[in-house]
Enzyme design. Structure first.
Site, PDB file in Angstrom:
ATOM      1  N   ASN A  47      36.088  -1.343 -21.715  1.00  0.00           N
ATOM      2  CA  ASN A  47      36.159  -0.128 -22.537  1.00  0.00           C
ATOM      3  C   ASN A  47      34.828   0.596 -22.406  1.00  0.00           C
ATOM      4  O   ASN A  47      33.902   0.123 -21.723  1.00  0.00           O
ATOM      5  CB  ASN A  47      36.490  -0.476 -23.995  1.00  0.00           C
ATOM      6  CG  ASN A  47      36.838   0.770 -24.807  1.00  0.00           C
ATOM      7  OD1 ASN A  47      37.682   1.569 -24.403  1.00  0.00           O
ATOM      8  ND2 ASN A  47      36.177   0.972 -25.937  1.00  0.00           N
TER       9      ASN A  47
ATOM     10  N   GLN B 238      31.742  11.338 -26.621  1.00  0.00           N
ATOM     11  CA  GLN B 238      33.158  11.368 -27.020  1.00  0.00           C
ATOM     12  C   GLN B 238      33.309  11.175 -28.527  1.00  0.00           C
ATOM     13  O   GLN B 238      34.247  11.702 -29.137  1.00  0.00           O
ATOM     14  CB  GLN B 238      33.944  10.262 -26.298  1.00  0.00           C
ATOM     15  CG  GLN B 238      34.178  10.504 -24.811  1.00  0.00           C
ATOM     16  CD  GLN B 238      33.117   9.838 -23.973  1.00  0.00           C
ATOM     17  OE1 GLN B 238      31.981   9.649 -24.407  1.00  0.00           O
ATOM     18  NE2 GLN B 238      33.449   9.481 -22.748  1.00  0.00           N
TER      19      GLN B 238
ATOM     20  N   ASP C 185      40.297   0.439 -21.430  1.00  0.00           N
ATOM     21  CA  ASP C 185      40.687   1.063 -20.160  1.00  0.00           C
ATOM     22  C   ASP C 185      41.439   0.100 -19.265  1.00  0.00           C
ATOM     23  O   ASP C 185      42.206   0.509 -18.400  1.00  0.00           O
ATOM     24  CB  ASP C 185      39.454   1.594 -19.424  1.00  0.00           C
ATOM     25  CG  ASP C 185      39.076   2.931 -20.003  1.00  0.00           C
ATOM     26  OD1 ASP C 185      38.507   2.952 -21.094  1.00  0.00           O
ATOM     27  OD2 ASP C 185      39.414   3.951 -19.370  1.00  0.00           O
TER      28      ASP C 185
ATOM     29  N   ARG D 213      39.705   8.087 -10.842  1.00  0.00           N
ATOM     30  CA  ARG D 213      38.770   7.279 -11.641  1.00  0.00           C
ATOM     31  C   ARG D 213      39.179   5.815 -11.465  1.00  0.00           C
ATOM     32  O   ARG D 213      40.370   5.506 -11.467  1.00  0.00           O
ATOM     33  CB  ARG D 213      38.790   7.669 -13.132  1.00  0.00           C
ATOM     34  CG  ARG D 213      38.141   9.031 -13.399  1.00  0.00           C
ATOM     35  CD  ARG D 213      37.943   9.280 -14.890  1.00  0.00           C
ATOM     36  NE  ARG D 213      36.783   8.573 -15.427  1.00  0.00           N
ATOM     37  CZ  ARG D 213      36.504   8.529 -16.750  1.00  0.00           C
ATOM     38  NH1 ARG D 213      37.307   9.120 -17.621  1.00  0.00           N
ATOM     39  NH2 ARG D 213      35.441   7.886 -17.175  1.00  0.00           N
TER      40      ARG D 213
ATOM     41  N   ARG E 129      40.658  12.697 -20.378  1.00  0.00           N
ATOM     42  CA  ARG E 129      40.054  11.374 -20.247  1.00  0.00           C
ATOM     43  C   ARG E 129      40.699  10.470 -21.283  1.00  0.00           C
ATOM     44  O   ARG E 129      41.461  10.918 -22.133  1.00  0.00           O
ATOM     45  CB  ARG E 129      38.515  11.391 -20.324  1.00  0.00           C
ATOM     46  CG  ARG E 129      37.866  12.424 -21.177  1.00  0.00           C
ATOM     47  CD  ARG E 129      38.145  12.308 -22.635  1.00  0.00           C
ATOM     48  NE  ARG E 129      37.872  10.959 -23.117  1.00  0.00           N
ATOM     49  CZ  ARG E 129      38.353  10.430 -24.212  1.00  0.00           C
ATOM     50  NH1 ARG E 129      39.173  11.139 -24.996  1.00  0.00           N
ATOM     51  NH2 ARG E 129      38.067   9.214 -24.599  1.00  0.00           N
TER      52      ARG E 129
ATOM     53  N   ALA F 256      42.326   6.270 -21.146  1.00  0.00           N
ATOM     54  CA  ALA F 256      43.220   5.618 -20.191  1.00  0.00           C
ATOM     55  C   ALA F 256      44.681   6.090 -20.264  1.00  0.00           C
ATOM     56  O   ALA F 256      45.261   6.501 -19.241  1.00  0.00           O
ATOM     57  CB  ALA F 256      43.116   4.101 -20.355  1.00  0.00           C
TER      58      ALA F 256
END
Ligand code: MRU
Length: 348
Positions: free
Chosen positions: A247, A196, A237, A95, A52, A54
C-alpha cells in the site's frame, strides 16, 4: 446513533461513448472531468495520476480496453487483434504495483473472442466490473464497520470513492462506520509526497460531513501514544497469497507503530486486489516515482539544489502486522494463506 449514509462521489463515468475521469491532480481546487477516446491516452492518465487508487485504475483500464477494441477494429476489421493486444500490453504497464490493472486487462482480453466487432462485449464487461467494484465496496463497508466499536480511526493515503468506482475501501468502512454510529472521528495522514490525504481524503470527508483532522504522517506515533485512535484503516494495491499487503508508502511504518501501541490495523481490499501468484510481499513490484515529487511540493521546488531523493510509491506490510483483512467475500482475522485461499473456492 444512526446517520445518513452518503455515497455520491463518482470519479469514473462512461458517457457519450467516451470515458470521463475526474482529474485527481486538480482536486480539491477544481472538480474537472477529462474525457478520453483513446487507449494510449488513458494509459498516460493512469501513469500521470489523473486517476489513481488500485480499484479505480482497474475500472479505468477496463474502459480503456473498450476504446482500444473500437479503434483497432475500425482501423482494420479483418486484422485488428494484434494491434489491440499491443495496446493492452502497453496499458497493463502504466503502473506496476496495483494488481487491479493487470487483473482488469486479463479479464478484458478473455472477453474479446472471435473476429467480429469486440466493442459490445468489451463494454458490457467494463460496465460489469464498474458495478461489481461499487457493490464490493458496500459489502466491505458493512463488514469492516462491524469491527469498529466507537472512538477515532486513522487512515493513510486515499482509499476512498476517488480510488474506486465509488464509496471506497478504507473510506467505505469509515463512511459506513460513521453512518452506523460506530466511529466518531477520522484522522487522516497528509501522505507525502503526493498529498492524497490532504487533498483527496480530506476533501471526501469534508464533502460527506464526517469530522476529520489532518496530520503529518510523522505525527502518527504521538497520536497513537496519546491513545487517540483504536484502528488504523487502509486500502491496498496488492495483497499477496500469504496476506502481505502493498500500500502507499508509509503504511508499513504505521503497522509497526500500531502494533507497538496496541492499535489494530485493518486492510480493506476487494478480491480483485489479491494476487494469488505472489507467494509473499517480496515479489510485489514497487513503483519508483520521480525524485522531483519529493524534492518539491505541489509542483514547487523546496529541497536544496544538488540533493537526490528516494521515492518508492508503496511499501509492503507483513501479514503478521495486519489484524484484519476485509474483502467483499468475508473478513480474515488475521490474514493467513489458508484464509485467503478459502476466498477463492472455485480455483482450489
Ligand atoms: O499512488 P496511489 O495514489 O495510486 O496509491 C493509492 C493507494 O496506495 C491506495 O491506498 C490503494 O490503491 C488502495 S485504493 C482503494
Amino acid at each position: 446513533m444512526k446517520r445518513e449514509l452518503i455515497d455520491t462521489i463518482r470519479p469514473i463515468a462512461w458517457r457519450e461513448d467516451r470515458l470521463w475521469l475526474l482529474d485527481q491532480r486538480a482536486l480539491p481546487s477544481s472538480e474537472t472531468y477529462l474525457d478520453y477516446s483513446d487507449c494510449a491516452a488513458v494509459a498516460a492518465a493512469i501513469t500521470d495520476m489523473v486517476v489513481r487508487g488500485a480499484p479505480a485504475i482497474g475500472v479505468t483500464a477496463a474502459y480503456a480496453c473498450v476504446l482500444a477494441g473500437r479503434r483497432r477494429h475500425a482501423e482494420d476489421p479483418s486484422n485488428w487483434r494484434s494491434a489491440f493486444e499491443a495496446d493492452l500490453d502497453q496499458l497493463a504497464a502504466a503502473r506496476p504495483t496495483a494488481v487491479n490493472l493487470r487483473w482488469a486487462v486479463t479479464r478484458m482480453r478473455r472477453v474479446a473472442t472471435g473476429d467480429g466487432d469486440p466493442e459490445p462485449a468489451l463494454l458490457a464487461e467494463a460496465h460489469a466490473m464498474h458495478d461489481e467494484d461499487l457493490a464490493a465496496n458496500h459489502a466491505m463497508g458493512r463488514l469492516g464497520a462491524g469491527l469498529l466499536d466507537g472512538g477515532a480511526v486513522l487512515t493513510h493515503c486515499n482509499a476512498g470513492a476517488l480510488a474506486t468506482a465509488g464509496f471506497g475501501t478504507a473510506l467505505g468502512v469509515i463512511r459506513q462506520g460513521w453512518a452506523d454510529g460506530r466511529l466518531d472521528h477520522v484522522y487522516a495522514d497528509e501522505t507525502r509526497p503526493w498529498l492524497q490525504g490532504a487533498r483527496l481524503t480530506a476533501w471526501e470527508l469534508a464533502h460527506d460531513g464526517i469530522p476529520a483532522t489532518l496530520l503529518c504522517e510523522g505525527a502518527a506515533a504521538a497520536l497513537m501514544r496519546e491513545g487517540r485512535v483504536k484502528w488504523v484503516i487502509v486500502g491496498a494495491d496488492r495483497v499477496a497469497a500469504n496476506g502481505d499487503a502493498a500500500n502507499k508508502i508509509g503504511t508499513y511504518a504505521l503497522s509497526v507503530l500500531a502494533r507497538h501501541h496496541g492499535v489494530r490495523l485493518m486492510v480493506v481490499a476487494p478480491t480483485s486486489t489479491i494476487d494469488r501468484d505472489a507467494a509473499d510481499g517480496t515479489v510485489i513490484p514497487i513503483e519508483q516515482r520521480a525524485a522531483d515529487e519529493v524534492l518539491g511540493c505541489a509542483g514547487r521546488p523546496i529541497a536544496a539544489a544538488g540533493v537526490d531523493a528516494w521515492n518508492p510509491a508503496f511499501d509492503v506490510t507483513p501479514a503478521a502486522l495486519i489484524d484484519a483483512l476485509v474483502t467483499e467475500r468475508g473478513v480474515i482475522m488475521p490474514p493467513t494463506p489458508e484464509g485467503i485461499a478459502a476466498l477463492f473456492p472455485q480455483s482450489g
